[in-house]
Motif scaffolding. Structure first.
Motif, PDB file in Angstrom:
ATOM      1  N   THR A  30      -1.163  -6.378  -6.561  1.00  0.00           N
ATOM      2  CA  THR A  30      -1.861  -5.094  -6.367  1.00  0.00           C
ATOM      3  C   THR A  30      -2.453  -4.603  -7.686  1.00  0.00           C
ATOM      4  OG1 THR A  30      -0.354  -4.500  -4.574  1.00  0.00           O
ATOM      5  CG2 THR A  30      -1.579  -2.694  -5.573  1.00  0.00           C
ATOM      6  N   PHE A  31      -1.650  -4.653  -8.754  1.00  0.00           N
ATOM      7  CA  PHE A  31      -2.141  -4.147 -10.041  1.00  0.00           C
ATOM      8  C   PHE A  31      -3.308  -5.001 -10.549  1.00  0.00           C
ATOM      9  CE2 PHE A  31      -2.291  -3.157 -14.521  1.00  0.00           C
ATOM     10  CZ  PHE A  31      -2.180  -1.783 -14.501  1.00  0.00           C
ATOM     11  N   SER A  62      -3.574 -11.911   0.794  1.00  0.00           N
ATOM     12  CA  SER A  62      -4.275 -10.862   1.520  1.00  0.00           C
ATOM     13  C   SER A  62      -4.589  -9.672   0.614  1.00  0.00           C
ATOM     14  CB  SER A  62      -3.463 -10.407   2.728  1.00  0.00           C
ATOM     15  OG  SER A  62      -4.206  -9.462   3.448  1.00  0.00           O
ATOM     16  N   ILE A  63      -3.650  -9.308  -0.258  1.00  0.00           N
ATOM     17  CA  ILE A  63      -3.910  -8.179  -1.174  1.00  0.00           C
ATOM     18  C   ILE A  63      -5.116  -8.498  -2.058  1.00  0.00           C
ATOM     19  CG2 ILE A  63      -3.005  -6.947  -3.192  1.00  0.00           C
ATOM     20  CD1 ILE A  63      -0.207  -7.197  -1.837  1.00  0.00           C
ATOM     21  N   ILE A  64      -5.108  -9.690  -2.656  1.00  0.00           N
ATOM     22  CA  ILE A  64      -6.245 -10.066  -3.514  1.00  0.00           C
ATOM     23  C   ILE A  64      -7.515 -10.188  -2.660  1.00  0.00           C
ATOM     24  CG2 ILE A  64      -7.172 -11.872  -5.041  1.00  0.00           C
ATOM     25  CD1 ILE A  64      -4.905 -10.376  -6.356  1.00  0.00           C
ATOM     26  N   GLY A  65      -7.380 -10.781  -1.464  1.00  0.00           N
ATOM     27  CA  GLY A  65      -8.541 -10.963  -0.586  1.00  0.00           C
ATOM     28  C   GLY A  65      -9.176  -9.647  -0.189  1.00  0.00           C
ATOM     29  N   LEU A  69       0.267  -6.435   4.874  1.00  0.00           N
ATOM     30  CA  LEU A  69       0.526  -6.016   3.487  1.00  0.00           C
ATOM     31  C   LEU A  69      -0.788  -5.742   2.753  1.00  0.00           C
ATOM     32  CD1 LEU A  69       3.425  -8.440   2.496  1.00  0.00           C
ATOM     33  CD2 LEU A  69       3.586  -5.993   3.011  1.00  0.00           C
ATOM     34  N   GLY A  70      -1.793  -6.572   3.001  1.00  0.00           N
ATOM     35  CA  GLY A  70      -3.098  -6.370   2.369  1.00  0.00           C
ATOM     36  C   GLY A  70      -3.697  -5.028   2.776  1.00  0.00           C
ATOM     37  N   GLY A 120      -4.825   0.776   1.829  1.00  0.00           N
ATOM     38  CA  GLY A 120      -4.615   2.180   2.175  1.00  0.00           C
ATOM     39  C   GLY A 120      -3.973   2.962   1.048  1.00  0.00           C
ATOM     40  N   ILE A 121      -3.005   2.363   0.397  1.00  0.00           N
ATOM     41  CA  ILE A 121      -2.288   3.119  -0.644  1.00  0.00           C
ATOM     42  C   ILE A 121      -3.133   3.248  -1.910  1.00  0.00           C
ATOM     43  CG2 ILE A 121      -0.952   1.366  -1.910  1.00  0.00           C
ATOM     44  CD1 ILE A 121       1.448   3.451  -1.061  1.00  0.00           C
TER      45      ILE A 121
END
Lengths: 142, 111
Positions: free
Chosen positions: A13-14, A65-68, B8-9, B14-15
């Motif tokens: 995330t960061f 998914s976060i990076i995507g 999670l993505g 959202g956050i």
């Protein structure tokens, strides 16, 4: 034993947010046309999200998914950064022909100065100091 | 096929969006000198995620923690944006955080 899943998600995330700020500025300032990098970010973003559906573990799926998803947002952010340069809210790169055109346009607000590179006024003092360089409107999306 | 990663993505997306909201509101009402508190909250959430048994809850805590850490680095730039007139600026005096002199000496981080 420590549960490391959250730590990996935090790092992803960061780094996603960091790239969304620093990387998008860098990419937009060096691209003569933002469509190509935007398309690349969209392609990689979709690819990572598709891979996350079939990843062998929750950690890998989450990181992908976060990076995507942040890369998909960054494609949109390239265009917002372009608007910031036009409005003078982000520095223009005169070596970039697109930015040079913004700088040369009549009634241009574009500037090579990075107006955000300064210390804010002291919030614990009365009134503070309204800085020069603003263009007067409020609640912008920058 | 599992939707857990995408979930999670989307939570992360959202956050981060919520982060923009609270950074603007915090800077307006409290001022950027409060940056160490979201930073400590974020680090505490990430540290807490290490001790949660369930991987899913650990992931959510980690993502939320990273978002608060980032928000702490964004407060100073938000204060400059408000000074420049790009955002609504609170002209009143804002409350000083505890240990304000130390916080001023350390200087606010930013990306």
């Amino acid at each position: 034993m420590l549960q490391l899943t959250g730590l990996w998600m935090a790092i992803a995330t960061f780094l996603g947010i960091w790239w969304g700020h620093v990387g998008v500025r860098w990419l937009e300032a060096r691209s003569a046309d933002v469509r190509r990098p935007a398309l690349a970010l969209i392609s990689i973003g979709i690819g990572l999200n598709l891979y996350s559906l079939f990843a062998p573990s929750l950690t890998i799926a989450g990181v992908c998914s976060i990076i995507g998803i942040t890369l998909l947002w960054d494609a949109f952010e390239l265009y917002r950064q372009q608007r910031r340069v036009i409005k003078g809210h982000a520095p223009a790169n005169p070596a970039n022909p697109r930015h040079a055109a913004y700088l040369a346009a009549p009634d241009s607000h574009a500037t090579t100065a990075d107006l955000l590179k300064r210390e804010p006024s002291d919030p614990t003092g009365f009134g503070g100091t309204q800085m020069s360089g603003g263009i007067g409107h409020t609640a912008s999306s920058d | 096929m599992s939707l857990a990663g995408i979930t999670l993505g989307l939570f992360s997306f959202g956050i981060i969006g919520f982060g923009f909201f609270w950074v603007i509101r915090t800077e307006y009402h409290l001022g950027y000198l409060w940056w160490p508190f979201p930073l400590l909250l974020g680090l505490a959430l990430i540290a807490g995620s290490l001790f949660v048994g369930d991987a899913g809850w650990s992931a959510l805590l980690g993502i939320a923690g990273a978002s608060f850490v980032w928000g702490a680095t964004e407060l100073k730039e938000q204060a400059v944006r408000a000074d420049l007139g790009w955002f609504r600026r609170n002209p009143g005096r804002k409350p000083a955080p505890p240990l304000v002199d130390l916080i001023k000496r350390v200087g606010a981080p930013h990306l």
